[in-house]
Each structure stands twice: as structure tokens, then as C-alpha cells.
Design a protein around this motif. Structure first.
Motif, mmCIF file in Angstrom:
data_model
loop_
_atom_site.group_PDB
_atom_site.id
_atom_site.type_symbol
_atom_site.label_atom_id
_atom_site.label_comp_id
_atom_site.label_asym_id
_atom_site.label_seq_id
_atom_site.Cartn_x
_atom_site.Cartn_y
_atom_site.Cartn_z
ATOM 1 N N GLY A 95 0.784 -1.166 -0.174
ATOM 2 C CA GLY A 95 0.164 -0.041 -0.064
ATOM 3 C C GLY A 95 0.833 1.211 0.040
ATOM 4 O O GLY A 95 1.829 1.305 0.612
ATOM 5 N N THR A 96 0.199 2.418 -0.572
ATOM 6 C CA THR A 96 0.803 3.726 -0.646
ATOM 7 C C THR A 96 -0.242 4.485 -0.267
ATOM 8 O O THR A 96 -1.480 4.135 0.011
ATOM 9 N N GLU A 97 -0.081 5.771 -0.216
ATOM 10 C CA GLU A 97 -1.006 6.976 0.054
ATOM 11 C C GLU A 97 -2.252 6.778 -0.912
ATOM 12 O O GLU A 97 -2.006 7.057 -2.260
ATOM 13 N N HIS A 98 -3.378 6.614 -0.693
ATOM 14 C CA HIS A 98 -4.563 6.455 -1.324
ATOM 15 C C HIS A 98 -4.699 5.116 -2.043
ATOM 16 O O HIS A 98 -5.789 4.891 -2.663
ATOM 17 N N CYS A 99 -3.742 4.359 -1.966
ATOM 18 C CA CYS A 99 -3.636 3.087 -2.761
ATOM 19 C C CYS A 99 -3.621 1.814 -1.874
ATOM 20 O O CYS A 99 -2.698 1.643 -1.176
ATOM 21 N N ASP A 100 -4.631 0.986 -2.111
ATOM 22 C CA ASP A 100 -4.517 -0.471 -0.960
ATOM 23 C C ASP A 100 -3.297 -1.264 -1.720
ATOM 24 O O ASP A 100 -2.965 -1.984 -1.105
ATOM 25 N N TRP A 101 -3.320 -1.229 -3.086
ATOM 26 C CA TRP A 101 -2.312 -2.018 -3.773
ATOM 27 C C TRP A 101 -1.826 -1.188 -4.738
ATOM 28 O O TRP A 101 -2.222 0.044 -4.939
ATOM 29 N N LEU A 102 -0.527 -1.404 -5.263
ATOM 30 C CA LEU A 102 0.137 -0.447 -6.165
ATOM 31 C C LEU A 102 -0.553 -0.412 -7.218
ATOM 32 O O LEU A 102 -0.209 0.930 -7.753
ATOM 33 N N PHE A 106 -9.581 2.543 -6.474
ATOM 34 C CA PHE A 106 -9.954 2.672 -5.137
ATOM 35 C C PHE A 106 -11.004 3.828 -4.850
ATOM 36 O O PHE A 106 -10.621 4.908 -5.386
ATOM 37 N N GLY A 107 -11.785 3.815 -3.981
ATOM 38 C CA GLY A 107 -12.766 4.856 -3.644
ATOM 39 C C GLY A 107 -12.062 5.976 -2.704
ATOM 40 O O GLY A 107 -10.886 5.691 -2.307
ATOM 41 N N HIS A 108 -12.583 7.177 -3.043
ATOM 42 C CA HIS A 108 -11.981 8.241 -2.327
ATOM 43 C C HIS A 108 -12.569 8.158 -0.672
ATOM 44 O O HIS A 108 -13.514 7.922 -0.095
ATOM 45 N N GLU A 109 -11.591 8.871 0.160
ATOM 46 C CA GLU A 109 -11.832 8.645 1.430
ATOM 47 C C GLU A 109 -12.938 9.631 2.055
ATOM 48 O O GLU A 109 -13.635 9.308 3.070
ATOM 49 N N THR A 110 -13.343 10.851 1.471
ATOM 50 C CA THR A 110 -14.012 11.727 1.700
ATOM 51 C C THR A 110 -15.399 12.144 0.743
ATOM 52 O O THR A 110 -16.055 12.888 1.305
ATOM 53 N N TYR A 115 -12.873 9.363 -7.036
ATOM 54 C CA TYR A 115 -11.932 7.861 -6.782
ATOM 55 C C TYR A 115 -10.465 8.010 -7.000
ATOM 56 O O TYR A 115 -10.190 9.199 -7.458
ATOM 57 N N TRP A 116 -9.595 7.138 -6.687
ATOM 58 C CA TRP A 116 -8.239 7.069 -7.056
ATOM 59 C C TRP A 116 -8.028 6.277 -7.997
ATOM 60 O O TRP A 116 -8.498 4.971 -7.988
ATOM 61 N N THR A 117 -7.125 6.224 -9.020
ATOM 62 C CA THR A 117 -6.726 5.175 -9.808
ATOM 63 C C THR A 117 -5.094 5.189 -9.472
ATOM 64 O O THR A 117 -4.530 6.295 -9.251
ATOM 65 N N CYS A 118 -4.687 4.121 -9.119
ATOM 66 C CA CYS A 118 -3.159 3.835 -8.796
ATOM 67 C C CYS A 118 -2.484 3.046 -9.908
ATOM 68 O O CYS A 118 -2.809 1.985 -10.194
ATOM 69 N N TRP A 119 -1.353 3.535 -10.122
ATOM 70 C CA TRP A 119 -0.366 2.893 -11.317
ATOM 71 C C TRP A 119 0.992 2.790 -10.653
ATOM 72 O O TRP A 119 1.659 3.970 -10.295
ATOM 73 N N ASN A 120 1.587 1.801 -10.159
ATOM 74 C CA ASN A 120 2.763 1.613 -9.567
ATOM 75 C C ASN A 120 2.750 2.607 -8.308
ATOM 76 O O ASN A 120 3.833 2.874 -7.969
ATOM 77 N N GLY A 121 1.797 2.545 -7.575
ATOM 78 C CA GLY A 121 1.865 3.163 -6.233
ATOM 79 C C GLY A 121 1.450 4.532 -6.318
ATOM 80 O O GLY A 121 1.479 5.295 -5.197
ATOM 81 N N CYS A 150 -24.183 6.694 0.362
ATOM 82 C CA CYS A 150 -23.465 8.086 -0.114
ATOM 83 C C CYS A 150 -24.554 9.069 -0.028
ATOM 84 O O CYS A 150 -25.854 8.952 0.006
ATOM 85 N N GLN A 151 -23.967 10.422 0.258
ATOM 86 C CA GLN A 151 -24.868 11.468 0.667
ATOM 87 C C GLN A 151 -25.402 11.988 -0.693
ATOM 88 O O GLN A 151 -25.012 11.865 -1.750
#
Length: 249
Positions: A95-102, A106-110, A115-121, A150-151
Motif C-alpha cells: 500500500g501507498t497513500e490512497h492506494c491499497d495495492w500498487l 479505489f474509492g475516495h476517503e471523503t 475516486y483514485w486510480t493507482c499505477w505503480n503506487g 452516499c450523501q
């Protein structure tokens, strides 16, 4: 010298392991020269200089097949049937910041619309448009009625089923449906009245009689993008495929 010897040991062990597992097809005897592992969906075997060598997919991805997936023949585990029981991912998440896997989405925290797209962390923030919300089960933007917990959208706070002006536009507006906005356009020769919040015959205080000339290209492009998202929700993730680095097991 040590590196070459260690590689030779790995190749020999891999060959012994491959021979002992009858379920694994020898990749050197296949046309694709690459086969899936029989137990772990994030590993695969490839023919390397006449020897069967085991490789790992990038962290968070699973083997999809040669020339498939987002990179190195690997794809997201929720797509198709790439990782069904009894197969499982053996490599633990990094895991890295905002990424559960590299690698992953992943969903946004707030926020329910981001949402977040993670590429190599590396995480990149994305936005769902056209009144869509991020669906963690589908890993993509989706209609609000399909997203639990969701609100409501702030555009529709005053009236969950009313109309809301869209900037200074004379013929486009937001239509709230159950607390979520969807982009709409007034019928031909009508304009959106900011007082009555509906399409009316012009002129109004803010809008004159519409012309028959085509709207500016940038407006048409924006409408097209909005329409595409309303017809077919997507995750807007650019699948990068440069810079291959494959970790051997």
C-alpha cells in the motif's frame, strides 16, 4: 557470476516444480508460450530460453493472458473470471497513500463523486461527472441509485426533484432526481428560465430567442462527454502500458 548462478537455480527449481504439477501446461509447448499458474491468479509461467520460468503480476493485478489486461498480460482481479475460486492472490498488498495495492482503482476517503486510480503506487484523483457516483463494487462511476451509503449531491439540497440552472447557459440545466443531478437540455427554440426553473418560450430576463446556428465546438464536445457518461458509466482510467518491469519469482 552469483546472479547468473542464482538465475540458473531458479530456472531448475521452476522446471522441477512445473514437472511435479500435472495441472500446469508447459508454456514452451504452447503457441502463446505463456500459461497461467494452477493455484495463484497473480502468478504465471512463461517460456524463457527454452525453460519454464514463473513470474509475478504487478502488485494488485492478476494474470489475464498474453496481450490482455492493462500491463504485462495482467489485469484487475474483478474483471471477467481471471481470479475465481479456488484460485487466489498469493502476494500480499503493497500500500501507498490512497492506494491499497500498487495497481488498482479505489474509492475516495471523503467524497462519493471522486475516486483514485493507482499505477505503480502513484495515486491520481478522478471525478465522476454527469451526476454519477463512484461505485466501489463495480470500481467505476455509476448511477446514484446503484450506490448505497452516499450523501445526496449538494446541487440538489434545496429540492431533491427540482431543476437547477447550469451556469449562464440558456438551454441546459440540471434536473435533480431523488437528490442527484442529471444534465438536461431544453427542447428546440425554448430557453431555461431561472425564475420559474423550467423551459419556456423566449425571451426571458436572461436569455433571448435562440439562433439556429450551431453551438460552439467546445460546448458540443462538453455535451458529448456528458452524454457518454450518462449512457455508459465508466472509470475514466487511462490504461498505461509503458515501462514494463516483470519481477521473477
Amino acid at each position: 557470476m552469483f546472479g547468473r548462478r542464482w538465475t540458473s537455480v531458479l530456472v531448475i527449481l521452476a522446471a522441477i516444480n512445473l514437472t511435479s504439477c500435472a495441472q500446469i501446461e508447459d508454456p514452451c509447448k504452447t503457441k502463446a508460450r505463456i500459461v497461467a499458474d494452477d493455484k495463484y491468479c497473480d502468478k504465471y509461467w512463461e517460456c524463457d530460453n527454452g525453460q519454464s520460468v514463473q513470474y509475478d503480476c504487478p502488485n494488485g493485478l492478476v494474470f489475464a493472458g498474453k496481450h490482455r489486461g492493462v500491463t504485462e498480460g495482467c489485469d484487475y482481479p474483478w474483471r471477467s473470471n481471471y481470479c475465481e475460486y479456488p484460485k487466489a492472490q498469493i502476494n500480499p498488498p503493497i500500500g501507498t497513500e490512497h492506494c491499497d495495492w500498487l495497481y488498482g482503482i479505489f474509492g475516495h476517503e471523503t467524497s462519493c463523486t471522486r475516486y483514485w486510480t493507482c499505477w505503480n503506487g502513484t495515486a491520481t484523483e478522478q471525478l465522476c461527472i454527469g451526476g454519477l457516483l463512484y461505485n466501489e463494487n463495480a470500481h467505476s462511476c455509476d448511477w446514484p441509485e446503484n450506490v448505497d451509503g452516499c450523501q445526496k449531491h449538494p446541487l440538489c439540497n434545496e429540492d431533491p426533484n427540482g431543476n437547477v440552472p447550469l451556469g449562464k447557459s440558456c438551454n441546459r440545466y440540471w434536473q435533480c432526481q431523488g437528490g442527484y443531478p442529471r444534465l438536461q437540455r431544453c427542447p428546440a427554440m425554448l430557453v431555461f428560465d431561472r425564475r420559474s426553473l423550467r423551459c419556456v418560450v423566449p425571451p426571458t430576463e436572461d436569455c433571448d430567442i435562440p439562433t439556429t446556428t450551431a453551438p460552439p465546438p467546445e460546448e458540443e464536445q462538453q455535451d458529448a462527454r456528458q452524454g457518454q457518461h450518462q449512457k455508459r458509466p465508466s472509470n475514466d482510467f487511462q490504461e498505461q502500458q509503458q515501462g514494463r518491469t516483470r519481477p521473477r519469482n
